[in-house]
Design a protein around this motif. Structure first.
Motif, PDB file in Angstrom:
ATOM      1  N   THR A 225      38.510 -61.132  12.806  1.00 47.95           N
ATOM      2  CA  THR A 225      38.861 -59.722  12.912  1.00 47.95           C
ATOM      3  C   THR A 225      38.909 -59.107  11.515  1.00 47.95           C
ATOM      4  O   THR A 225      38.564 -59.758  10.530  1.00 47.95           O
ATOM      5  N   VAL A 226      39.327 -57.864  11.466  1.00 49.21           N
ATOM      6  CA  VAL A 226      39.243 -57.064  10.238  1.00 49.21           C
ATOM      7  C   VAL A 226      40.071 -57.684   9.092  1.00 49.21           C
ATOM      8  O   VAL A 226      41.126 -58.261   9.318  1.00 49.21           O
ATOM      9  N   PHE A 227      39.561 -57.571   7.866  1.00 44.96           N
ATOM     10  CA  PHE A 227      40.201 -58.182   6.697  1.00 44.96           C
ATOM     11  C   PHE A 227      41.460 -57.406   6.291  1.00 44.96           C
ATOM     12  O   PHE A 227      42.500 -57.995   5.991  1.00 44.96           O
ATOM     13  N   GLY A 228      41.340 -56.083   6.269  1.00 44.61           N
ATOM     14  CA  GLY A 228      42.472 -55.257   5.846  1.00 44.61           C
ATOM     15  C   GLY A 228      42.582 -55.200   4.332  1.00 44.61           C
ATOM     16  O   GLY A 228      41.968 -55.991   3.627  1.00 44.61           O
ATOM     17  N   PRO A 229      43.381 -54.257   3.825  1.00 40.04           N
ATOM     18  CA  PRO A 229      43.434 -54.012   2.375  1.00 40.04           C
ATOM     19  C   PRO A 229      44.534 -54.777   1.645  1.00 40.04           C
ATOM     20  O   PRO A 229      44.704 -54.584   0.450  1.00 40.04           O
ATOM     21  N   PHE A 230      45.275 -55.633   2.338  1.00 38.75           N
ATOM     22  CA  PHE A 230      46.485 -56.171   1.703  1.00 38.75           C
ATOM     23  C   PHE A 230      46.375 -57.623   1.262  1.00 38.75           C
ATOM     24  O   PHE A 230      47.371 -58.243   0.891  1.00 38.75           O
ATOM     25  N   PHE A 231      45.154 -58.172   1.290  1.00 32.62           N
ATOM     26  CA  PHE A 231      44.945 -59.508   0.720  1.00 32.62           C
ATOM     27  C   PHE A 231      45.004 -59.387  -0.800  1.00 32.62           C
ATOM     28  O   PHE A 231      44.484 -58.418  -1.356  1.00 32.62           O
TER      29      PHE A 231
END
Ligand code: BEZ
Ligand code: FE
Length: 292
Positions: A106-112
């Motif tokens: 699923t989506v990676f997102g900006p908070f890694f």
């Protein structure tokens, strides 16, 4: 406009598209030529389809300008825009392995963030996160169930108020870490039960959500990135079964195979055998990777 005029106008408009596509004839990279030609054809078809007015064109340019100007070193509003338009999930799906036995992505997102702490098996990714302690365990194996010892498991999550460490000014890294599967492919660690939270909605993406009566909320989830040499990397989350927003994720990231029961347990003895004085929860997430 009579029929002849309107046919002539359609021809003139089609000629614009063809002229632009032809302008890419000298492109050295065949892939770049293919992508730009298709982009122009779809963009022009879209403008014709909606009958784009000049005011709307100006508004769109202003919107994209605003989106770019909202980006900073720590905020990527264009990715967020791609997320809420479903383009991120479409791209994830397009590039996912076809094997149905593999764990879905699923989506990676900006908070890694790079450089999360290494935690031992049974360690805790939460230093100071608020929330109910949660024991997360499982195995990493290939699609035939063969364990993958040494697989690297990276995890990150928000606290129970819905904020990631990187969203809190001056906060140190918390709620993230990486660990390695043991000789049997097993992993286990402590975290906190994730909570639902809104994606950043104080910018142009928030404006779009408001204008379309959409919620910025994401259902509660825990992020995973799992890698092992020779295997396709997996970027995914697990979602908390029964929680709110599972059917209205702002970024369309929910897949039913990724919804897991986070079972509540009373205070007593933890799976590690030590006493635990507060109620806690546990979840088992078995991960299946495909070979490259
Ligand atoms: C997240 O899950 O962290 C996330 C994903 C997409 C957009 C915003 C946040
Ligand atoms: Fe998230």
């Amino acid at each position: 406009m009579n029929v002849e005029d309107s046919t002539a106008k359609s021809r003139r408009l089609a000629a614009v598209t063809e002229e632009v596509v032809r302008s890419f004839d000298g492109t050295e990279s065949p892939r770049l030529k293919e992508v730009l030609s298709s982009l122009v054809r779809h963009l022009h078809a879209f403008a014709l389809d909606v009958g784009l007015t000049e005011q709307e064109w100006t508004k769109a340019i202003d919107y994209l300008t605003d989106t770019g100007q909202t980006c900073t070193d720590t905020r990527q509003e264009f990715i967020l825009l791609s997320d809420v338009l479903g383009l991120s999930m479409l791209t994830v799906g397009l590039n996912a392995p076809a094997d149905e036995r593999a764990t879905e992505s699923t989506v990676f997102g900006p908070f890694f963030v790079e450089g999360s702490p290494h935690i031992p098996l049974d360690g805790n990714i939460s230093k100071d996160l608020s929330g109910t302690p949660c024991y997360v365990r499982g195995t990493v194996a290939d699609v035939d169930g063969e364990p993958i010892p040494g697989a690297r498991i990276e995890v990150w999550e928000a606290d129970d108020t819905g904020f990631y460490d990187v969203q809190i000014e001056g906060a140190e890294l918390d709620g993230r870490g990486h660990l390695f599967a043991d000789d049997d492919g097993a992993y286990r660690f402590w975290s906190v039960v994730p909570a639902p939270y809104p994606i950043p909605y104080d910018g142009p993406v928030g404006e779009l959500l408001t204008a379309t009566a959409r919620s910025p909320m994401r259902p509660a989830h825990l992020h995973f990135m799992v890698t092992a040499p020779g295997y396709h990397p997996l970027i995914t989350h697990i979602f908390v079964a029964g929680g709110p927003h599972l059917d209205s994720d702002a970024v369309f990231g929910v897949k039913s195979s990724l919804i897991y029961e986070f079972t509540k347990r009373p205070a007593g003895t933890a799976p590690t055998g030590v006493p635990i004085e507060t109620p806690w929860a546990e979840v088992t997430f078995d991960i299946r990777l495909v070979r490259d």
